[in-house]
Design a protein around this motif. Structure first.
Motif, PDB file in Angstrom:
ATOM      1  N   LEU A  11       0.834  -1.205   0.000  1.00 21.45           N
ATOM      2  CA  LEU A  11       0.000   0.000   0.000  1.00 21.45           C
ATOM      3  C   LEU A  11       0.868   1.254   0.000  1.00 21.45           C
ATOM      4  N   LYS A  12       1.894   1.271   0.852  1.00 20.50           N
ATOM      5  CA  LYS A  12       2.768   2.446   0.945  1.00 20.50           C
ATOM      6  C   LYS A  12       3.552   2.655  -0.344  1.00 20.50           C
ATOM      7  N   ILE A  13       4.119   1.587  -0.895  1.00 22.17           N
ATOM      8  CA  ILE A  13       4.915   1.704  -2.121  1.00 22.17           C
ATOM      9  C   ILE A  13       4.047   2.160  -3.291  1.00 22.17           C
ATOM     10  N   SER A  14       2.854   1.634  -3.392  1.00 14.17           N
ATOM     11  CA  SER A  14       1.948   2.053  -4.466  1.00 14.17           C
ATOM     12  C   SER A  14       1.685   3.550  -4.397  1.00 14.17           C
ATOM     13  N   GLY A  15       1.474   4.062  -3.190  1.00 14.92           N
ATOM     14  CA  GLY A  15       1.261   5.500  -3.024  1.00 14.92           C
ATOM     15  C   GLY A  15       2.507   6.309  -3.315  1.00 14.92           C
ATOM     16  N   ASN A  19       4.199   9.752  -5.999  1.00 18.05           N
ATOM     17  CA  ASN A  19       4.908  10.922  -5.487  1.00 18.05           C
ATOM     18  C   ASN A  19       6.329  11.041  -6.023  1.00 18.05           C
ATOM     19  N   LEU A  20       6.915   9.936  -6.440  1.00 22.90           N
ATOM     20  CA  LEU A  20       8.309   9.946  -6.870  1.00 22.90           C
ATOM     21  C   LEU A  20       8.496  10.324  -8.334  1.00 22.90           C
ATOM     22  N   SER A  21       7.427  10.467  -9.075  1.00 30.35           N
ATOM     23  CA  SER A  21       7.547  10.658 -10.518  1.00 30.35           C
ATOM     24  C   SER A  21       8.416  11.850 -10.907  1.00 30.35           C
ATOM     25  N   ALA A  22       8.435  12.889 -10.099  1.00 28.72           N
ATOM     26  CA  ALA A  22       9.249  14.063 -10.437  1.00 28.72           C
ATOM     27  C   ALA A  22      10.733  13.806 -10.256  1.00 28.72           C
ATOM     28  N   ASP A  23      11.085  12.828  -9.424  1.00 26.72           N
ATOM     29  CA  ASP A  23      12.487  12.566  -9.117  1.00 26.72           C
ATOM     30  C   ASP A  23      13.119  11.481  -9.987  1.00 26.72           C
ATOM     31  N   ILE A  24      12.326  10.773 -10.757  1.00 31.28           N
ATOM     32  CA  ILE A  24      12.826   9.639 -11.535  1.00 31.28           C
ATOM     33  C   ILE A  24      13.083  10.082 -12.967  1.00 31.28           C
ATOM     34  N   HIS A  25      14.231   9.700 -13.464  1.00 38.12           N
ATOM     35  CA  HIS A  25      14.602  10.049 -14.840  1.00 38.12           C
ATOM     36  C   HIS A  25      14.928   8.787 -15.607  1.00 38.12           C
ATOM     37  N   SER A  67      -4.837   4.791   4.307  1.00 38.85           N
ATOM     38  CA  SER A  67      -4.394   5.363   3.041  1.00 38.85           C
ATOM     39  C   SER A  67      -2.874   5.362   3.037  1.00 38.85           C
ATOM     40  N   PRO A  68      -2.241   5.390   1.859  1.00 30.35           N
ATOM     41  CA  PRO A  68      -0.775   5.416   1.819  1.00 30.35           C
ATOM     42  C   PRO A  68      -0.185   6.579   2.619  1.00 30.35           C
ATOM     43  N   GLU A  69      -0.867   7.711   2.633  1.00 30.80           N
ATOM     44  CA  GLU A  69      -0.369   8.882   3.343  1.00 30.80           C
ATOM     45  C   GLU A  69      -0.384   8.685   4.848  1.00 30.80           C
ATOM     46  N   SER A  70      -1.256   7.807   5.343  1.00 35.08           N
ATOM     47  CA  SER A  70      -1.356   7.597   6.786  1.00 35.08           C
ATOM     48  C   SER A  70      -0.289   6.644   7.318  1.00 35.08           C
ATOM     49  N   LEU A  71       0.467   6.012   6.436  1.00 33.33           N
ATOM     50  CA  LEU A  71       1.510   5.074   6.847  1.00 33.33           C
ATOM     51  C   LEU A  71       2.844   5.799   6.928  1.00 33.33           C
ATOM     52  N   TYR A  72       3.526   5.640   8.041  1.00 37.81           N
ATOM     53  CA  TYR A  72       4.792   6.336   8.265  1.00 37.81           C
ATOM     54  C   TYR A  72       5.909   5.716   7.439  1.00 37.81           C
ATOM     55  N   CYS A  73       6.761   6.579   6.906  1.00 39.92           N
ATOM     56  CA  CYS A  73       7.943   6.161   6.158  1.00 39.92           C
ATOM     57  C   CYS A  73       9.062   7.129   6.530  1.00 39.92           C
ATOM     58  N   SER A  74      10.148   6.600   7.124  1.00 36.53           N
ATOM     59  CA  SER A  74      11.242   7.476   7.538  1.00 36.53           C
ATOM     60  C   SER A  74      11.931   8.070   6.316  1.00 36.53           C
ATOM     61  N   THR A  75      12.732   9.070   6.551  1.00 41.64           N
ATOM     62  CA  THR A  75      13.479   9.690   5.458  1.00 41.64           C
ATOM     63  C   THR A  75      14.402   8.677   4.802  1.00 41.64           C
ATOM     64  N   LEU A  76      15.056   7.856   5.610  1.00 41.81           N
ATOM     65  CA  LEU A  76      15.945   6.826   5.073  1.00 41.81           C
ATOM     66  C   LEU A  76      15.169   5.824   4.223  1.00 41.81           C
ATOM     67  N   GLU A  77      14.003   5.380   4.695  1.00 41.24           N
ATOM     68  CA  GLU A  77      13.182   4.441   3.928  1.00 41.24           C
ATOM     69  C   GLU A  77      12.719   5.081   2.615  1.00 41.24           C
ATOM     70  N   ARG A  78      12.378   6.355   2.671  1.00 38.26           N
ATOM     71  CA  ARG A  78      11.924   7.063   1.470  1.00 38.26           C
ATOM     72  C   ARG A  78      13.054   7.160   0.436  1.00 38.26           C
ATOM     73  N   LEU A  79      14.276   7.442   0.920  1.00 36.87           N
ATOM     74  CA  LEU A  79      15.433   7.506   0.018  1.00 36.87           C
ATOM     75  C   LEU A  79      15.761   6.138  -0.570  1.00 36.87           C
ATOM     76  N   GLU A  80      15.692   5.101   0.254  1.00 41.00           N
ATOM     77  CA  GLU A  80      15.944   3.741  -0.234  1.00 41.00           C
ATOM     78  C   GLU A  80      14.891   3.341  -1.268  1.00 41.00           C
ATOM     79  N   LEU A  81      13.651   3.712  -1.007  1.00 40.61           N
ATOM     80  CA  LEU A  81      12.574   3.411  -1.950  1.00 40.61           C
ATOM     81  C   LEU A  81      12.794   4.136  -3.273  1.00 40.61           C
TER      82      LEU A  81
END
Length: 109
Positions: A11-15, A19-25, A67-81
């Motif tokens: 659920l979190k990854i799908s959300g 959000n990551l589309s602007a950062d992916i090239h 919802s995906p927004e309600s699930l916590y994701c640390s900064t490190l997890e977000r960068l790894e993702l």
């Protein structure tokens, strides 16, 4: 009472993919992957196989409130993702360059 097991990581990854589309090239290629149900699923499988998955057993009434927004994701997890998404996209584009990717060229339509 009925209980349903939910993969919170999926659920979190799908959300986060949205959000990551602007950062992916390259952004156009990334958007094509997101728009294709088959390629998006392959990207999700690639990512889910490389991160710890978290599950929750919930009643059907509580599932509606998640919802995906309600699930916590640390900064490190977000960068790894973000890094895994980038690598997954690169491997979908050029699967022959990385033998560890679970899909080969003939599997991508």
């Amino acid at each position: 009472m009925e209980t349903i097991i939910i993969n919170l990581t999926l659920l979190k990854i799908s959300g986060e993919l949205e959000n990551l589309s602007a950062d992916i090239h390259p952004a156009d290629t990334y958007q094509e992957i997101l728009d294709s149900a088959e390629l998006r699923e392959k990207l999700l499988v690639y990512i889910l196989g490389r991160v710890p998955n978290r599950y929750a057993a919930l009643s059907p009434e509580k599932i509606i409130t998640i919802s995906p927004e309600s699930l916590y994701c640390s900064t490190l997890e977000r960068l790894e993702l973000a890094d895994l998404v980038q690598k997954g996209v690169e491997n979908l584009i050029k699967p022959e360059s990385n033998n560890s990717f679970p899909f080969n060229q003939r599997d991508i339509v």
